[in-house]
Design a protein around this motif. Structure first.
Motif, PDB file in Angstrom:
ATOM      1  N   PHE A   2     -25.308 -88.233  39.496  1.00 12.44           N
ATOM      2  CA  PHE A   2     -24.142 -88.896  40.091  1.00 12.44           C
ATOM      3  C   PHE A   2     -23.013 -89.152  39.082  1.00 12.44           C
ATOM      4  O   PHE A   2     -21.947 -89.609  39.469  1.00 12.44           O
ATOM      5  CB  PHE A   2     -24.545 -90.251  40.688  1.00 12.44           C
ATOM      6  CG  PHE A   2     -25.551 -90.157  41.807  1.00 12.44           C
ATOM      7  CD1 PHE A   2     -25.259 -89.439  42.967  1.00 12.44           C
ATOM      8  CD2 PHE A   2     -26.775 -90.798  41.716  1.00 12.44           C
ATOM      9  CE1 PHE A   2     -26.177 -89.362  43.999  1.00 12.44           C
ATOM     10  CE2 PHE A   2     -27.705 -90.732  42.754  1.00 12.44           C
ATOM     11  CZ  PHE A   2     -27.402 -90.003  43.899  1.00 12.44           C
ATOM     12  N   VAL A  14     -21.885 -86.191  45.750  1.00 13.35           N
ATOM     13  CA  VAL A  14     -21.702 -87.640  45.634  1.00 13.35           C
ATOM     14  C   VAL A  14     -21.645 -88.011  44.151  1.00 13.35           C
ATOM     15  O   VAL A  14     -22.471 -87.554  43.365  1.00 13.35           O
ATOM     16  CB  VAL A  14     -22.874 -88.389  46.317  1.00 13.35           C
ATOM     17  CG1 VAL A  14     -22.663 -89.898  46.247  1.00 13.35           C
ATOM     18  CG2 VAL A  14     -23.033 -87.953  47.767  1.00 13.35           C
ATOM     19  N   ILE A  74     -18.054 -95.261  44.721  1.00 15.84           N
ATOM     20  CA  ILE A  74     -18.752 -94.024  45.086  1.00 15.84           C
ATOM     21  C   ILE A  74     -17.697 -93.046  45.587  1.00 15.84           C
ATOM     22  O   ILE A  74     -16.817 -93.429  46.353  1.00 15.84           O
ATOM     23  CB  ILE A  74     -19.759 -94.284  46.228  1.00 15.84           C
ATOM     24  CG1 ILE A  74     -20.774 -95.343  45.821  1.00 15.84           C
ATOM     25  CG2 ILE A  74     -20.453 -92.987  46.651  1.00 15.84           C
ATOM     26  CD1 ILE A  74     -21.618 -95.859  47.001  1.00 15.84           C
ATOM     27  N   ILE A 120     -20.476 -91.270  41.152  1.00 17.63           N
ATOM     28  CA  ILE A 120     -20.178 -92.704  40.953  1.00 17.63           C
ATOM     29  C   ILE A 120     -19.110 -92.802  39.874  1.00 17.63           C
ATOM     30  O   ILE A 120     -19.230 -92.141  38.831  1.00 17.63           O
ATOM     31  CB  ILE A 120     -21.430 -93.498  40.527  1.00 17.63           C
ATOM     32  CG1 ILE A 120     -22.563 -93.271  41.519  1.00 17.63           C
ATOM     33  CG2 ILE A 120     -21.115 -94.979  40.391  1.00 17.63           C
ATOM     34  CD1 ILE A 120     -23.868 -93.958  41.143  1.00 17.63           C
ATOM     35  N   VAL A 177     -27.669 -92.516  46.605  1.00 14.20           N
ATOM     36  CA  VAL A 177     -26.742 -93.190  45.702  1.00 14.20           C
ATOM     37  C   VAL A 177     -26.749 -94.694  45.957  1.00 14.20           C
ATOM     38  O   VAL A 177     -26.701 -95.509  45.018  1.00 14.20           O
ATOM     39  CB  VAL A 177     -25.317 -92.575  45.829  1.00 14.20           C
ATOM     40  CG1 VAL A 177     -24.672 -92.904  47.178  1.00 14.20           C
ATOM     41  CG2 VAL A 177     -24.418 -93.007  44.701  1.00 14.20           C
ATOM     42  N   ILE A 194     -27.650 -97.641  43.221  1.00 14.13           N
ATOM     43  CA  ILE A 194     -26.673 -98.693  42.881  1.00 14.13           C
ATOM     44  C   ILE A 194     -27.279-100.072  43.158  1.00 14.13           C
ATOM     45  O   ILE A 194     -27.201-100.989  42.334  1.00 14.13           O
ATOM     46  CB  ILE A 194     -25.347 -98.486  43.654  1.00 14.13           C
ATOM     47  CG1 ILE A 194     -24.639 -97.223  43.150  1.00 14.13           C
ATOM     48  CG2 ILE A 194     -24.429 -99.698  43.513  1.00 14.13           C
ATOM     49  CD1 ILE A 194     -23.353 -96.868  43.898  1.00 14.13           C
ATOM     50  N   LEU A 224     -24.166 -90.435  52.296  1.00 15.58           N
ATOM     51  CA  LEU A 224     -24.569 -91.609  51.514  1.00 15.58           C
ATOM     52  C   LEU A 224     -26.087 -91.781  51.484  1.00 15.58           C
ATOM     53  O   LEU A 224     -26.641 -92.352  50.550  1.00 15.58           O
ATOM     54  CB  LEU A 224     -23.922 -92.882  52.083  1.00 15.58           C
ATOM     55  CG  LEU A 224     -22.415 -93.017  51.871  1.00 15.58           C
ATOM     56  CD1 LEU A 224     -21.849 -94.166  52.691  1.00 15.58           C
ATOM     57  CD2 LEU A 224     -22.099 -93.222  50.385  1.00 15.58           C
ATOM     58  N   GLU A 284     -13.635 -92.476  48.936  1.00 12.12           N
ATOM     59  CA  GLU A 284     -13.991 -93.382  47.841  1.00 12.12           C
ATOM     60  C   GLU A 284     -14.339 -94.748  48.431  1.00 12.12           C
ATOM     61  O   GLU A 284     -13.547 -95.324  49.177  1.00 12.12           O
ATOM     62  CB  GLU A 284     -12.807 -93.506  46.872  1.00 12.12           C
ATOM     63  CG  GLU A 284     -13.102 -94.410  45.692  1.00 12.12           C
ATOM     64  CD  GLU A 284     -11.924 -94.506  44.728  1.00 12.12           C
ATOM     65  OE1 GLU A 284     -11.022 -93.633  44.752  1.00 12.12           O
ATOM     66  OE2 GLU A 284     -11.906 -95.489  43.957  1.00 12.12           O
TER      67      GLU A 284
END
Ligand SMILES: O=P(O)(O)O[C@@H]1[C@@H](OP(=O)(O)O)[C@H](OP(=O)(O)O)[C@H](O)[C@H](OP(=O)(O)O)[C@H]1OP(=O)(O)O
Ligand SMILES: Nc1ncnc2c1ncn2[C@@H]1O[C@H](COP(=O)(O)OP(=O)(O)OP(=O)(O)O)[C@@H](O)[C@H]1O
Length: 496
Positions: free
Chosen positions: A75, A437, A401, A439, A316, A320, A272, A139
């Motif tokens: 990521f 995806v 993200i 970060i 993701v 997180i 996601l 985003e």
């Protein structure tokens, strides 16, 4: 990109946050992220070029050696520090000034150090074929996705209403935003598709600084001060429609605005929940039950039709959330440990280096926080490990993200837009996207910022206790009957 032949005309304003301003190259898939300083320091930069270089290098190290290990390398794009000609930076600063939002102009771009962070442009990913429909990049700054359960929490409300929802009342009371966002991070992080859908719908309705959409590298939807909201939503629909001309919601070959947005949210939810890239295949290996509810969320628990699904462990959001949860003590439990470290540093200033208070951010730093004992033995080492954990969690609570959606399966590259539309129309299948995806914004949070965190926490809770708890829950229309599967995502759109 030749650093000695930089031309400011090749770069355009791309966006900014509280600490940095980002410009993107007009042809290459590259951005430069430049530091910002308070405007009052503009004549007198707060650090030397060497210090600025070291600060950006420490951002790279923190991202690549600490956060990447916790969040998953796939990521993360940590970038590299670059030295730019000062004249280029000066001209660039003049060039972008008029595009900067007024509310960000309390800070100025650093034009003295000549240092910047060079990163891949995540809004115009390399997997995009220039001849085809441009990628959509979304985003999301999701913020903190759990309720604290620490015994140190002194106010019961903190265990019931999430920080984001309480903070909204504080932000509106202080004029940061005109109206509250009804987005709740606990819904987004729940892993339950209905709740996630609901959360994203509210991000679209009130994006603030938590939601942006880019098309082909250009921002097409974000919070705009003083603009006509319905205009923005209509123009968003105009942009999204060509990507969602097919699927289950076609009524006599006309796709309603609501259906377009529903399909868009559905694709985003799938990305996601995926393992980070691919074609939205079956998700397995779900970890944990859906986490708790925030009492301020407007999502009606009764309406969950498929139970708690939890987040897939390689998604993701899961990575997180796990990193955010390194904040085990809450700021109220952490602050006394911060004071212990602070006192120790006053007594033994040289210990600052051994304890890696300001880095270096390397394997040793990571091990310090990963090998933290469960119980407090009263040592400074325990306190430092908890402070390091907290700072890492803070970064994960403030990161963003970026989901890049590229229309059409990769194997059908030769197909033009019309052919693809016809194929999808005839098969009536849901939209197909390749996606990736990432970060972003994984900067270390300063040790000295911890007292401010405590003060802010107290202000938010006290403001919420005064105003929020009494505020009406919502002004939304009543929910549709449970059978109307797709209708629970009604956006307050004007017809286009
Ligand atoms: O404290 P918070 O939760 O308001 O987060 C700050 C963010 O505000 P938000 O609530 O997301 O609008 C804030 O974002 P905005 O400036 O409001 O867009 C920054 O991200 C700030 O981080 P830093 O000081 O620049 O490293 C963030 O500060 P940190 O607390 O992460 O240091
Ligand atoms: N690698 C990238 N590719 C494309 N866009 C980017 C990239 N990095 C940052 N951006 C854009 O620039 C904006 C500002 O960047 P960033 O969030 O890193 O700033 P910041 O000042 O650190 O934010 P914060 O307010 O959270 O401290 C982002 O919201 C995003 O839209």
């Amino acid at each position: 990109m030749e650093l000695d032949k930089m031309d400011e005309n090749d770069w355009r304003y791309h966006g900014e946050g509280n600490k940095s301003l980002v410009v993107s190259h007009v042809q290459l898939s590259r951005v430069l992220r430049l530091l910002k300083y308070p405007a009052e320091d503009s004549e007198n930069p707060p650090q030397t070029p060497e210090q600025a270089f070291r600060q950006i290098q420490s951002i790279v190290d923190f991202s690549s050696k600490v956060m990447s290990s916790l969040l998953g390398e796939k990521f993360i794009h940590s970038g590299e520090v670059v030295k730019l000609p000062l004249e280029f930076v000066r001209q660039l600063s003049i060039r972008v000034q008029h595009q900067r939002p007024a509310w960000r102009c309390d800070k100025v771009m650093d034009i003295y150090s000549g240092c910047a962070l060079c990163l891949p442009n995540l809004t115009s990913p390399a997997l995009h074929q220039p001849t085809h429909t441009p990628p959509l990049c979304i985003e999301i700054k999701p913020k903190c996705g759990f309720l604290p359960s620490s015994k140190h929490v002194s106010k019961d409300i903190k265990t019931k209403v999430c920080r984001f929802c309480m903070h909204q009342h504080y932000k509106v009371a202080n004029g940061k935003w005109k109206r509250r966002s009804l987005y709740c991070p606990l819904d987004l992080f729940s892993g339950n598709k209905q709740r996630m859908h609901f959360a994203i719908r509210h991000l679209i309705e009130e994006p603030q600084n938590n939601f942006k959409i880019f098309k082909g590298g250009q921002c097409i939807y974000s919070s705009k001060e003083g603009s006509d909201d319905s205009m923005d939503l209509n123009s968003l629909l105009h942009h999204l429609r060509p990507y969602f001309l097919y699927g289950n919601n076609r009524i006599n070959s006309h796709v309603t605005g609501k259906a377009v947005v529903n399909d868009f949210i559905q694709v985003l939810v799938n990305a996601l929940l995926s393992g980070g890239g691919g074609d939205g295949g079956v998700v397995t290996d779900r970890c944990g039950e859906g986490r708790s509810f925030c009492e301020a969320s407007l999502f009606n628990k009764e309406r969950i039709r498929h139970g708690s699904q939890g987040l897939p462990s390689d998604s993701v959001l899961s990575r997180i959330l796990q990193t955010q949860m390194l904040d085990t003590l809450d700021i109220e439990g952490l602050h006394p440990l911060y004071r212990r470290v602070e006192q120790h540093l006053q007594d033994f200033p040289k210990e600052r280096t051994r304890l890696q208070i300001d880095g270096p951010y390397n394997q040793a730093f990571l091990e310090k926080l990963q090998k933290c004992p469960a119980e407090d033995d009263g040592s400074v080492d325990f306190a430092v490990a908890k402070v390091h954990q907290y700072r890492v969690a803070m970064t994960a609570k403030d990161c963003s993200i970026m989901v890049a959606l590229v229309p059409g399966p990769e194997e059908e590259e030769e197909e033009d837009e019309g052919q693809r539309w016809l194929r999808d129309f005839l098969s009536s299948r849901p939209p197909a996207f390749s996606y990736s995806v990432s970060i972003l914004d994984l900067d270390p949070k300063p040790f000295d910022g911890i007292p401010r965190q405590l003060r802010l926490d107290q202000r938010i809770v006290s403001c919420y206790s005064r105003t929020g708890a009494a505020a009406p829950k919502a002004s939304l229309p009543p929910p549709p009957p449970p059978s109307a599967e797709r209708d629970d995502c009604t956006l307050l759109f004007h017809p286009v």
